[in-house]
Design a protein around this motif. Structure first.
Motif, PDB file in Angstrom:
ATOM      1  N   GLN A 157       2.514   5.575   6.321  1.00  8.11           N
ATOM      2  CA  GLN A 157       2.252   5.309   4.909  1.00  8.11           C
ATOM      3  C   GLN A 157       1.129   6.193   4.378  1.00  8.11           C
ATOM      4  O   GLN A 157       1.185   6.676   3.242  1.00  8.11           O
ATOM      5  N   ILE A 158       0.108   6.432   5.187  1.00 12.08           N
ATOM      6  CA  ILE A 158      -0.954   7.363   4.784  1.00 12.08           C
ATOM      7  C   ILE A 158      -0.384   8.753   4.553  1.00 12.08           C
ATOM      8  O   ILE A 158      -0.803   9.482   3.637  1.00 12.08           O
ATOM      9  N   SER A 159       0.613   9.120   5.369  1.00 10.74           N
ATOM     10  CA  SER A 159       1.233  10.449   5.243  1.00 10.74           C
ATOM     11  C   SER A 159       2.191  10.536   4.059  1.00 10.74           C
ATOM     12  O   SER A 159       2.719  11.615   3.773  1.00 10.74           O
ATOM     13  N   GLY A 160       2.443   9.421   3.397  1.00 11.13           N
ATOM     14  CA  GLY A 160       3.338   9.429   2.248  1.00 11.13           C
ATOM     15  C   GLY A 160       4.807   9.398   2.604  1.00 11.13           C
ATOM     16  O   GLY A 160       5.663   9.652   1.745  1.00 11.13           O
ATOM     17  N   LEU A 161       5.120   9.072   3.864  1.00  9.78           N
ATOM     18  CA  LEU A 161       6.521   9.035   4.287  1.00  9.78           C
ATOM     19  C   LEU A 161       7.259   7.803   3.788  1.00  9.78           C
ATOM     20  O   LEU A 161       8.485   7.755   3.806  1.00  9.78           O
ATOM     21  N   GLY A 162       6.508   6.794   3.375  1.00 11.11           N
ATOM     22  CA  GLY A 162       7.128   5.581   2.888  1.00 11.11           C
ATOM     23  C   GLY A 162       6.066   4.608   2.426  1.00 11.11           C
ATOM     24  O   GLY A 162       4.868   4.910   2.437  1.00 11.11           O
ATOM     25  N   ALA A 192       0.821  -1.206   0.000  1.00  9.39           N
ATOM     26  CA  ALA A 192       0.000   0.000   0.000  1.00  9.39           C
ATOM     27  C   ALA A 192       0.858   1.261   0.000  1.00  9.39           C
ATOM     28  O   ALA A 192       1.901   1.313   0.676  1.00  9.39           O
ATOM     29  N   VAL A 193       0.389   2.259  -0.738  1.00 11.98           N
ATOM     30  CA  VAL A 193       1.093   3.543  -0.812  1.00 11.98           C
ATOM     31  C   VAL A 193       0.051   4.656  -0.726  1.00 11.98           C
ATOM     32  O   VAL A 193      -1.133   4.448  -0.985  1.00 11.98           O
ATOM     33  N   ALA A 194       0.500   5.837  -0.361  1.00 13.67           N
ATOM     34  CA  ALA A 194      -0.394   6.996  -0.324  1.00 13.67           C
ATOM     35  C   ALA A 194      -0.742   7.414  -1.755  1.00 13.67           C
ATOM     36  O   ALA A 194       0.066   7.232  -2.669  1.00 13.67           O
ATOM     37  N   PRO A 195      -1.944   7.968  -1.975  1.00 11.20           N
ATOM     38  CA  PRO A 195      -2.335   8.382  -3.335  1.00 11.20           C
ATOM     39  C   PRO A 195      -1.352   9.354  -3.976  1.00 11.20           C
ATOM     40  O   PRO A 195      -1.179   9.348  -5.202  1.00 11.20           O
ATOM     41  N   GLN A 196      -0.709  10.189  -3.155  1.00 10.39           N
ATOM     42  CA  GLN A 196       0.216  11.192  -3.691  1.00 10.39           C
ATOM     43  C   GLN A 196       1.623  10.649  -3.903  1.00 10.39           C
ATOM     44  O   GLN A 196       2.503  11.350  -4.411  1.00 10.39           O
ATOM     45  N   HIS A 197       1.866   9.399  -3.519  1.00 14.23           N
ATOM     46  CA  HIS A 197       3.213   8.821  -3.637  1.00 14.23           C
ATOM     47  C   HIS A 197       3.501   8.470  -5.096  1.00 14.23           C
ATOM     48  O   HIS A 197       2.604   8.026  -5.827  1.00 14.23           O
ATOM     49  N   PRO A 198       4.738   8.657  -5.552  1.00 11.39           N
ATOM     50  CA  PRO A 198       5.085   8.353  -6.956  1.00 11.39           C
ATOM     51  C   PRO A 198       4.737   6.935  -7.383  1.00 11.39           C
ATOM     52  O   PRO A 198       4.353   6.705  -8.533  1.00 11.39           O
ATOM     53  N   LEU A 199       4.849   5.971  -6.469  1.00 10.92           N
ATOM     54  CA  LEU A 199       4.551   4.582  -6.832  1.00 10.92           C
ATOM     55  C   LEU A 199       3.069   4.370  -7.135  1.00 10.92           C
ATOM     56  O   LEU A 199       2.700   3.387  -7.778  1.00 10.92           O
ATOM     57  N   ALA A 200       2.220   5.271  -6.673  1.00 12.80           N
ATOM     58  CA  ALA A 200       0.777   5.120  -6.905  1.00 12.80           C
ATOM     59  C   ALA A 200       0.436   5.195  -8.385  1.00 12.80           C
ATOM     60  O   ALA A 200      -0.565   4.619  -8.839  1.00 12.80           O
ATOM     61  N   SER A 238      10.951   2.604   2.605  1.00 11.45           N
ATOM     62  CA  SER A 238      10.034   1.644   3.189  1.00 11.45           C
ATOM     63  C   SER A 238       9.737   2.034   4.636  1.00 11.45           C
ATOM     64  O   SER A 238      10.580   2.638   5.305  1.00 11.45           O
ATOM     65  N   VAL A 239       8.542   1.694   5.129  1.00 13.24           N
ATOM     66  CA  VAL A 239       8.196   1.909   6.539  1.00 13.24           C
ATOM     67  C   VAL A 239       8.159   0.545   7.222  1.00 13.24           C
ATOM     68  O   VAL A 239       7.493  -0.387   6.744  1.00 13.24           O
ATOM     69  N   SER A 240       8.876   0.433   8.326  1.00 12.96           N
ATOM     70  CA  SER A 240       8.974  -0.844   9.025  1.00 12.96           C
ATOM     71  C   SER A 240       8.636  -0.682  10.494  1.00 12.96           C
ATOM     72  O   SER A 240       9.102   0.253  11.150  1.00 12.96           O
ATOM     73  N   ALA A 241       7.806  -1.598  11.015  1.00 12.62           N
ATOM     74  CA  ALA A 241       7.537  -1.638  12.460  1.00 12.62           C
ATOM     75  C   ALA A 241       8.664  -2.415  13.122  1.00 12.62           C
ATOM     76  O   ALA A 241       8.957  -3.546  12.737  1.00 12.62           O
ATOM     77  N   TYR A 255      -8.555   1.551   4.374  1.00 15.00           N
ATOM     78  CA  TYR A 255      -8.092   2.913   4.080  1.00 15.00           C
ATOM     79  C   TYR A 255      -8.012   3.172   2.577  1.00 15.00           C
ATOM     80  O   TYR A 255      -8.063   4.333   2.150  1.00 15.00           O
ATOM     81  N   ALA A 256      -7.921   2.129   1.790  1.00 18.15           N
ATOM     82  CA  ALA A 256      -8.002   2.312   0.343  1.00 18.15           C
ATOM     83  C   ALA A 256      -9.419   2.727  -0.049  1.00 18.15           C
ATOM     84  O   ALA A 256      -9.616   3.584  -0.919  1.00 18.15           O
ATOM     85  N   ALA A 257     -10.419   2.131   0.638  1.00 16.96           N
ATOM     86  CA  ALA A 257     -11.817   2.480   0.362  1.00 16.96           C
ATOM     87  C   ALA A 257     -12.110   3.928   0.732  1.00 16.96           C
ATOM     88  O   ALA A 257     -12.998   4.560   0.149  1.00 16.96           O
ATOM     89  N   GLU A 258     -11.351   4.457   1.695  1.00 16.78           N
ATOM     90  CA  GLU A 258     -11.527   5.846   2.114  1.00 16.78           C
ATOM     91  C   GLU A 258     -10.687   6.810   1.280  1.00 16.78           C
ATOM     92  O   GLU A 258     -10.712   8.024   1.521  1.00 16.78           O
ATOM     93  N   GLY A 259      -9.911   6.272   0.332  1.00 17.02           N
ATOM     94  CA  GLY A 259      -9.090   7.120  -0.528  1.00 17.02           C
ATOM     95  C   GLY A 259      -7.792   7.570   0.111  1.00 17.02           C
ATOM     96  O   GLY A 259      -7.096   8.440  -0.433  1.00 17.02           O
ATOM     97  N   LYS A 260      -7.436   6.983   1.245  1.00 14.20           N
ATOM     98  CA  LYS A 260      -6.213   7.391   1.942  1.00 14.20           C
ATOM     99  C   LYS A 260      -5.004   6.554   1.544  1.00 14.20           C
ATOM    100  O   LYS A 260      -3.870   6.931   1.828  1.00 14.20           O
ATOM    101  N   LEU A 261      -5.254   5.410   0.921  1.00 15.44           N
ATOM    102  CA  LEU A 261      -4.183   4.540   0.441  1.00 15.44           C
ATOM    103  C   LEU A 261      -4.551   3.990  -0.920  1.00 15.44           C
ATOM    104  O   LEU A 261      -5.731   3.944  -1.296  1.00 15.44           O
ATOM    105  N   VAL A 262      -3.538   3.538  -1.640  1.00 16.78           N
ATOM    106  CA  VAL A 262      -3.738   2.849  -2.909  1.00 16.78           C
ATOM    107  C   VAL A 262      -3.047   1.491  -2.797  1.00 16.78           C
ATOM    108  O   VAL A 262      -1.870   1.414  -2.422  1.00 16.78           O
ATOM    109  N   ILE A 263      -3.786   0.422  -3.086  1.00 15.42           N
ATOM    110  CA  ILE A 263      -3.209  -0.924  -3.048  1.00 15.42           C
ATOM    111  C   ILE A 263      -2.591  -1.224  -4.407  1.00 15.42           C
ATOM    112  O   ILE A 263      -3.231  -1.046  -5.450  1.00 15.42           O
ATOM    113  N   LYS A 264      -1.335  -1.672  -4.382  1.00 14.92           N
ATOM    114  CA  LYS A 264      -0.607  -1.938  -5.620  1.00 14.92           C
ATOM    115  C   LYS A 264      -0.200  -3.407  -5.701  1.00 14.92           C
ATOM    116  O   LYS A 264       0.260  -3.994  -4.708  1.00 14.92           O
TER     117      LYS A 264
END
Length: 300
Positions: free
Chosen positions: A234-239, A174-182, A198-201, A251-260
């Motif tokens: 990831q929603i914030s587009g940081l990774g 998943a990536v933010a809609p504004q992220h280049p990978l989207a 990448s964002v890692s827990a 969150y993809a259904a809410e438009g906050k993420l894009v599943i790739k």
């Protein structure tokens, strides 16, 4: 040094304060009044203070007596609790149990189960830990937890514990809609992904080697404390990175993420319930109920 205070003396003091007189206190304690008077006199002599103002008809505590009673009641309560806990141990019921819960699980989803547990009146204190990735295994193997809920696959070698699979977890990239990978064509290739952070827990293991997943060699990484923080980053587009399927879809259904779609998707991960093998009656009850949980009801 001799102990000048006794639980018996504090009980006498408490009875006098509640009943209002030495005679009434003696009756409630099934003692003769002279025994109650002797206990108070001896306590006053030992401490060198007056505990009661004897000028009126009603037994009234002095300031020192009131302070002694206030703190003494805490001692009585602690002593009663200790006695109950000792009896529970003798009966095979644990005094304390710690449950490590995976950060991929909604911790509030097990609260109804805990409410049923408390209704059993085991008297066992429960502590919940939040563990990330292999931290659930680490907590179990190193004695920080008695039960691990949601420990991910590939159980580490070790003895003294039992583990049962409770389901498989699917993940979406998943990536933010504004992220280049989207905007890139699917499936995303590793050479495309590696140019972006990448964002890692962070694995919460203290002794086991920390685990990572979904990070490419040479890729920049933003490390965050847990899955909730990873989601928000990831929603914030940081990774970018993998998220639990249901979380990503929500969150993809809410438009906050894009599943790739990706060329090399992350395989499903088996989730385990694991527990120390020497558990008592309270742990046995919890294990039985936790094994009945529907994984879909507890994952984020």
């Amino acid at each position: 040094m001799s102990l000048r205070l006794s639980l018996e003396a504090i009980e006498v003091l408490d009875a006098i304060a509640r009943k209002g007189s030495f005679a009434a206190a003696a009756e409630s304690l099934f003692r003769v009044p002279s025994a109650v008077t002797y206990t108070v006199r001896k306590l006053e002599d030992d401490l060198g203070v007056s505990l009661f103002n004897r000028t009126g008809h009603r037994a009234e505590l002095t300031e020192a007596g009131a302070e002694l009673l206030r703190e003494g009641r805490n001692l009585l309560s602690a002593a009663n609790e200790l006695e109950l806990r000792v009896k529970r141990v003798a009966s095979g019921v644990e005094t304390d149990l710690t449950i490590a819960v995976s950060d991929i699980f909604n911790i509030a989803a097990i609260y109804p189960l805990l409410a049923r547990f408390y209704a059993q009146n085991f008297g066992t204190r429960i502590k919940l830990l939040r563990e990330v990735y292999g931290g659930g295994w680490d907590a179990l193997l190193n004695g920080r937890a008695d039960i691990s809920l949601g420990a991910p696959g590939d159980a580490p070698t070790g003895t003294g514990y039992t583990a049962k699979p409770i389901g498989s977890l699917e993940f979406h990239y998943a990536v933010a809609p504004q992220h280049p990978l989207a905007k890139l064509a699917e499936p995303l290739q590793n050479q495309d992904i590696m140019h972006y952070r990448s964002v890692s827990a962070a694995d919460s293991s203290r002794n086991l080697p920390p685990r990572t997943s979904g990070i490419l060699s040479g890729q920049d990484v933003l490390t965050v404390p847990d899955m909730e923080a990873k989601l928000q980053a990831q929603i914030s587009g940081l990774g970018v990175g993998y998220l639990p399927k249901r979380l990503a879809e929500k969150y993809a259904a809410e438009g906050k993420l894009v599943i790739k779609l990706v060329a090399e998707p992350k395989p499903e991960v088996t989730s385990f319930l694991a527990w120390r093998s020497n558990g008592g009656k309270a742990q046995q009850w919890l294990i039985k109920e936790l094994l009945r949980l529907n994984l879909e009801d507890v994952i984020l």
